[in-house]
Enzyme design. Structure first.
Site, PDB file in Angstrom:
ATOM      1  N   SER A 251       0.849  -1.183   0.000  1.00 16.80           N
ATOM      2  CA  SER A 251       0.000   0.000   0.000  1.00 16.80           C
ATOM      3  C   SER A 251       0.881   1.228   0.000  1.00 16.80           C
ATOM      4  CB  SER A 251      -0.895   0.013   1.236  1.00 16.80           C
ATOM      5  OG  SER A 251      -0.132   0.384   2.365  1.00 16.80           O
ATOM      6  N   LYS A 252       0.239   2.391  -0.038  1.00 18.39           N
ATOM      7  CA  LYS A 252       0.988   3.658  -0.099  1.00 18.39           C
ATOM      8  C   LYS A 252       1.958   3.804   1.078  1.00 18.39           C
ATOM      9  CE  LYS A 252      -1.625   6.628  -3.094  1.00 18.39           C
ATOM     10  NZ  LYS A 252      -3.059   6.895  -3.108  1.00 18.39           N
ATOM     11  N   ARG A 253       1.623   3.142   2.199  1.00 16.71           N
ATOM     12  CA  ARG A 253       2.520   3.194   3.363  1.00 16.71           C
ATOM     13  C   ARG A 253       3.923   2.726   2.995  1.00 16.71           C
ATOM     14  NH1 ARG A 253       2.027  -0.575   6.850  1.00 16.71           N
ATOM     15  NH2 ARG A 253       0.470  -1.736   5.681  1.00 16.71           N
ATOM     16  N   GLY A 255       5.443   3.174   0.184  1.00 21.96           N
ATOM     17  CA  GLY A 255       6.092   4.007  -0.842  1.00 21.96           C
ATOM     18  C   GLY A 255       5.204   4.120  -2.064  1.00 21.96           C
TER      19      GLY A 255
END
Ligand code: GLU
Length: 482
Positions: A251-253, A255
């Protein structure tokens, strides 16, 4: 054979979606199958034309061409779900008794969910409306009560299918809720639209991410209800989930996850394709860096892994470097062109002649693993004499270094053509030999004297950029320094 990539345009093209698109594409290329792109935009609130454009541009950028899709005139369109009418298909399922109208209100359903939560059991629709009498149905219709249409899932028994990647998978039908086929506005649910389209488009292989496994029994029931005589059920295959380094879903967490971001950071499309192909698949010959044609030749669903694939930015970056190294100088220059800072290029033009620019770019080719690093590695060529001397103002030059720079000064003077890298290299090696000094010391000293930096572009290429007199001047300043 016919396969499809069916993105929902509710976000920019995601790494995971592109991997699904790629595996379908490799499969299609390998087997000569027709490759279809279908835009699943039934979620009106979240789908936008901009996201669709981003997805299509990303596919084009990495070279995943398709045979039928929103911009083609394939025979099985429309290829955008918002343009297709599902009304007749939904009513076919209703009329054949595989589905029923559900008049339950939002608040009734909320209450059922709350009761299930309180009793700590998984929520399943109570099937209250499944057993309404014809008279009850007609009365509600006559008074205009809104309704959804639900599939009547068999209340017991097993459903088994053979997954092309994961083998046999069995579901207990008792755990399946009567899922919705049409919302109260008459629009199809995701489940209905997918199956109706897969039938209309003659899809033979439904190949998608593992997150769709739990949807597959619903889809199979729908296929059974809808498939025309003579058309068979597609083969299903589910690709392993993509995980971040901490083994949770990528996920965006973790990167950047959108292809646009990777494009902006200077990843080459061929490197992305190669890296994504290895996220859950491996070639029988064990090769990691390989041209897409080799991957096509070797691709098979049997070699797709079941375990989750870990997305490793470092490995992708390493892969990118391999692809940058393979570029011809001309291709490298055009690949970095969009990343160049015009102000920096103007400064470089003040220091270096145009005909040396090929050598400038050649010298930094091995120093970048992403194209967006180009300005940093070129900065050394933009410095003025004054800036370089300022950089060196604290450097204390030993006598040994001055001696070797004097020898380098003479050796350079004996060269007729300073742009010849081989000649430069042998001139430097001549100094190493004549003074019996370590090669490392000679190269480091020359680099520092000429560039003001302790590290940087390949030294002989860097030297080949400058006229001999400039190089000699830079050595002379140091030789005569106190
Ligand atoms: N539209 C779905 C998604 O973006 C894919 C559906 C499918 O492949 O069956 O996840």
């Amino acid at each position: 054979m016919r396969v499809r990539f069916a993105p929902s345009p509710t976000g920019n093209l995601h790494i995971g979606s592109l991997r699904t698109a790629l595996f379908n594409w490799l499969f299609a290329q390998r087997h000569g199958a027709t490759y279809i792109v279908r835009i699943e935009d039934t979620d009106k609130a979240r789908s936008t034309p901009e996201f669709e454009a981003n997805i299509m541009a990303g596919m084009a950028w990495v070279g995943l061409n398709y045979d039928e899709g929103p911009d083609s005139n394939g025979a099985c369109g429309p290829y955008r779900q918002s343009e297709r009418s599902y009304h007749d298909g939904i009513h076919q399922v209703l009329d054949s008794g595989h589905a029923y109208r559900c008049f339950c209100t939002e608040s009734e359903l909320e209450a059922e969910k709350a009761a299930a939560d309180a009793a700590k059991r998984p929520y399943q629709y109570s099937r209250k409306c499944r057993h309404l009498s014809e008279a009850e149905i007609q009365a509600r219709l006559a008074s205009g009560v809104p309704y959804t249409i639900r599939f009547a899932v068999p209340e017991s028994g097993d459903l088994t299918f053979e997954d092309a990647v994961r083998g046999s998978i069995t579901f207990d039908l008792a755990l399946l809720s009567d899922f919705i086929l049409a919302k109260s506005d008459g629009l199809p649910s995701y489940h209905f639209a997918v199956v109706a389209d897969d039938i209309a488009m003659g899809i033979t292989h439904v190949l998608r991410g593992e997150d769709h496994i739990s949807n597959t029994p619903k889809h199979i029931l729908l296929f059974q209800a809808l498939l025309p005589a003579g058309q068979s059920m597609p083969t299903f295959g589910h690709f392993p989930i993509i995980l971040g380094p901490d083994r949770t879903k990528l996920s965006k967490r973790h990167g950047a996850t959108s292809i646009t971001d990777y494009q902006a950071q200077g990843f080459l499309p061929a490197a992305i394709v190669n890296y994504l192909a290895l996220l859950g698949w491996s070639a029988p010959d064990g090769q990691e860096v390989q041209p897409v044609a080799d991957m096509v030749r070797q691709f098979s669903l049997e070699r797709i892994h079941k375990a989750g694939a870990i997305f490793d930015t470092q490995k992708l970056t390493w892969m990118n470097k391999q692809y940058i190294k393979q570029l011809s100088l001309a291709d490298f220059r055009s690949a970095v062109a969009p990343f160049l800072d015009p102000a920096l290029m103007a400064d470089i033009a003040n220091q270096i002649s145009d005909d040396a620019l090929d050598r400038v770019f050649d010298s930094v080719r091995d120093s970048v693993d992403r194209l967006d690093q180009i300005n940093t590695v070129l900065a050394v060529y933009a410095r003025t004499d004054a800036q370089r001397q300022e950089q060196l103002s604290d450097t204390v030059w030993t006598d040994a270094q001055k001696t070797l720079l004097a020898a380098v000064y003479d050796a350079l003077g004996s060269l007729s053509e300073v742009s010849d890298k081989t000649a430069i290299k042998s001139a430097l090696m001549g100094v190493v030999k004549a003074l019996n000094m370590p090669t490392g010391l000679v190269f480091k000293t020359v680099r520092l004297a000429v560039s003001g930096e302790v590290s940087g572009p390949d030294l002989t290429t860097l030297l080949s950029v400058y006229p001999m007199s400039v190089l000699q001047d830079r050595c002379r300043v140091i030789i005569h320094s106190s």
